[in-house]
Scaffold this motif. Structure first.
Motif, short mmCIF file in Angstrom:
data_model
loop_
_atom_site.label_atom_id
_atom_site.label_comp_id
_atom_site.label_asym_id
_atom_site.label_seq_id
_atom_site.Cartn_x
_atom_site.Cartn_y
_atom_site.Cartn_z
N LEU A 264 -9.82 -3.50 6.22
CA LEU A 264 -8.42 -3.92 6.20
C LEU A 264 -8.22 -5.28 6.86
O LEU A 264 -7.45 -6.10 6.37
CB LEU A 264 -7.56 -2.86 6.89
CG LEU A 264 -6.06 -3.00 6.75
CD1 LEU A 264 -5.66 -2.95 5.28
CD2 LEU A 264 -5.35 -1.91 7.52
N ILE B 68 0.84 -1.20 0.00
CA ILE B 68 0.00 0.00 0.00
C ILE B 68 0.88 1.25 0.00
O ILE B 68 0.64 2.19 -0.77
CB ILE B 68 -0.95 0.01 1.21
CG1 ILE B 68 -2.06 -1.02 1.02
CG2 ILE B 68 -1.57 1.39 1.41
CD1 ILE B 68 -2.99 -1.14 2.21
N ARG C 200 -6.36 5.17 -10.34
CA ARG C 200 -7.29 4.03 -10.29
C ARG C 200 -6.86 3.00 -9.26
O ARG C 200 -7.70 2.40 -8.59
CB ARG C 200 -7.41 3.40 -11.67
CG ARG C 200 -8.13 4.29 -12.63
CD ARG C 200 -8.35 3.63 -13.94
NE ARG C 200 -9.05 4.55 -14.83
CZ ARG C 200 -9.26 4.34 -16.09
NH1 ARG C 200 -8.82 3.23 -16.66
NH2 ARG C 200 -9.91 5.21 -16.82
N HIS D 101 -5.18 3.77 -6.60
CA HIS D 101 -5.45 4.44 -5.31
C HIS D 101 -6.91 4.22 -4.91
O HIS D 101 -7.21 3.98 -3.73
CB HIS D 101 -5.15 5.93 -5.38
CG HIS D 101 -3.69 6.23 -5.51
ND1 HIS D 101 -3.21 7.51 -5.56
CD2 HIS D 101 -2.59 5.43 -5.59
CE1 HIS D 101 -1.90 7.50 -5.66
NE2 HIS D 101 -1.51 6.24 -5.70
N THR D 102 -7.81 4.30 -5.88
CA THR D 102 -9.23 4.05 -5.60
C THR D 102 -9.43 2.62 -5.13
O THR D 102 -10.19 2.35 -4.20
CB THR D 102 -10.08 4.33 -6.86
OG1 THR D 102 -9.83 5.67 -7.28
CG2 THR D 102 -11.55 4.15 -6.59
N GLU E 215 -8.94 -0.71 2.01
CA GLU E 215 -8.69 -0.22 3.36
C GLU E 215 -9.96 -0.07 4.19
O GLU E 215 -9.88 0.01 5.41
CB GLU E 215 -7.94 1.11 3.31
CG GLU E 215 -6.49 0.94 2.93
CD GLU E 215 -5.74 2.26 2.88
OE1 GLU E 215 -6.35 3.27 2.45
OE2 GLU E 215 -4.57 2.26 3.27
N ARG E 216 -11.12 -0.07 3.56
CA ARG E 216 -12.37 0.03 4.32
C ARG E 216 -12.56 -1.17 5.23
O ARG E 216 -13.20 -1.06 6.27
CB ARG E 216 -13.56 0.16 3.37
CG ARG E 216 -13.64 1.50 2.73
CD ARG E 216 -14.92 1.69 1.95
NE ARG E 216 -14.79 2.87 1.13
CZ ARG E 216 -14.96 2.90 -0.17
NH1 ARG E 216 -15.31 1.82 -0.82
NH2 ARG E 216 -14.79 4.01 -0.84
N ILE F 65 -7.22 0.75 -3.62
CA ILE F 65 -6.67 0.66 -2.26
C ILE F 65 -7.64 1.24 -1.25
O ILE F 65 -7.82 0.69 -0.16
CB ILE F 65 -5.31 1.38 -2.18
CG1 ILE F 65 -4.26 0.59 -2.93
CG2 ILE F 65 -4.88 1.56 -0.73
CD1 ILE F 65 -2.94 1.31 -3.04
N ASN F 66 -8.27 2.36 -1.58
CA ASN F 66 -9.25 2.95 -0.66
C ASN F 66 -10.35 1.96 -0.33
O ASN F 66 -10.79 1.85 0.81
CB ASN F 66 -9.84 4.23 -1.26
CG ASN F 66 -8.83 5.35 -1.34
OD1 ASN F 66 -7.82 5.33 -0.65
ND2 ASN F 66 -9.08 6.30 -2.22
N GLY F 67 -10.80 1.23 -1.33
CA GLY F 67 -11.82 0.20 -1.10
C GLY F 67 -11.31 -0.92 -0.21
O GLY F 67 -12.02 -1.40 0.67
N ARG G 45 0.94 4.10 -2.96
CA ARG G 45 0.55 5.48 -2.63
C ARG G 45 1.57 6.49 -3.14
O ARG G 45 1.22 7.61 -3.49
CB ARG G 45 0.40 5.64 -1.12
CG ARG G 45 -0.80 4.94 -0.56
CD ARG G 45 -1.97 5.86 -0.50
NE ARG G 45 -3.08 5.17 0.15
CZ ARG G 45 -4.32 5.23 -0.27
NH1 ARG G 45 -4.61 5.96 -1.32
NH2 ARG G 45 -5.26 4.60 0.36
#
Length: 92
Positions: A45, A23, A33, A35-36, A42-43, A38-40, A27
């Motif tokens: 983790l 990650i 894309r 990063h998006t 991390e919700r 990864i954001n999902g 970053r």
């Protein structure tokens, strides 16, 4: 492309301990894309780390669900729960 391959390697080799490092490496780069994505991840983790660490599969359960859905489709929607339950039991 290297980040995607590294993620695939984590999946195949069950290397959840590499996930935080991966990650951080992604970053740093300019890949919106990813990063998006990864954001999902991390919700939830803890679940993603467990998936990357523990070997396991829900394939058997999914197979049973698929079999029951096929039975229901073959009955053309003319099924209530009691009849479907009886048919599933008879097929087992």
């Amino acid at each position: 492309m290297g980040h995607v391959r590294a993620f695939g390697r984590m999946l195949i080799q069950f290397r959840g301990e590499w996930f935080p490092v991966w990650i951080a490496a992604v970053r740093v780069g300019d890949l919106p894309r990813v990063h998006t994505f990864i954001n999902g991840l991390e919700r939830d983790l803890a679940a993603v780390t467990a998936c990357l660490t523990l070997p396991g599969s829900s394939g058997v359960v999914e197979g049973h669900v698929n079999r029951i859905k096929m039975m229901k489709r073959h009955m053309c929607g003319r099924v209530d729960f009691r009849l479907l339950r009886k048919r599933v039991r008879l097929a087992s």
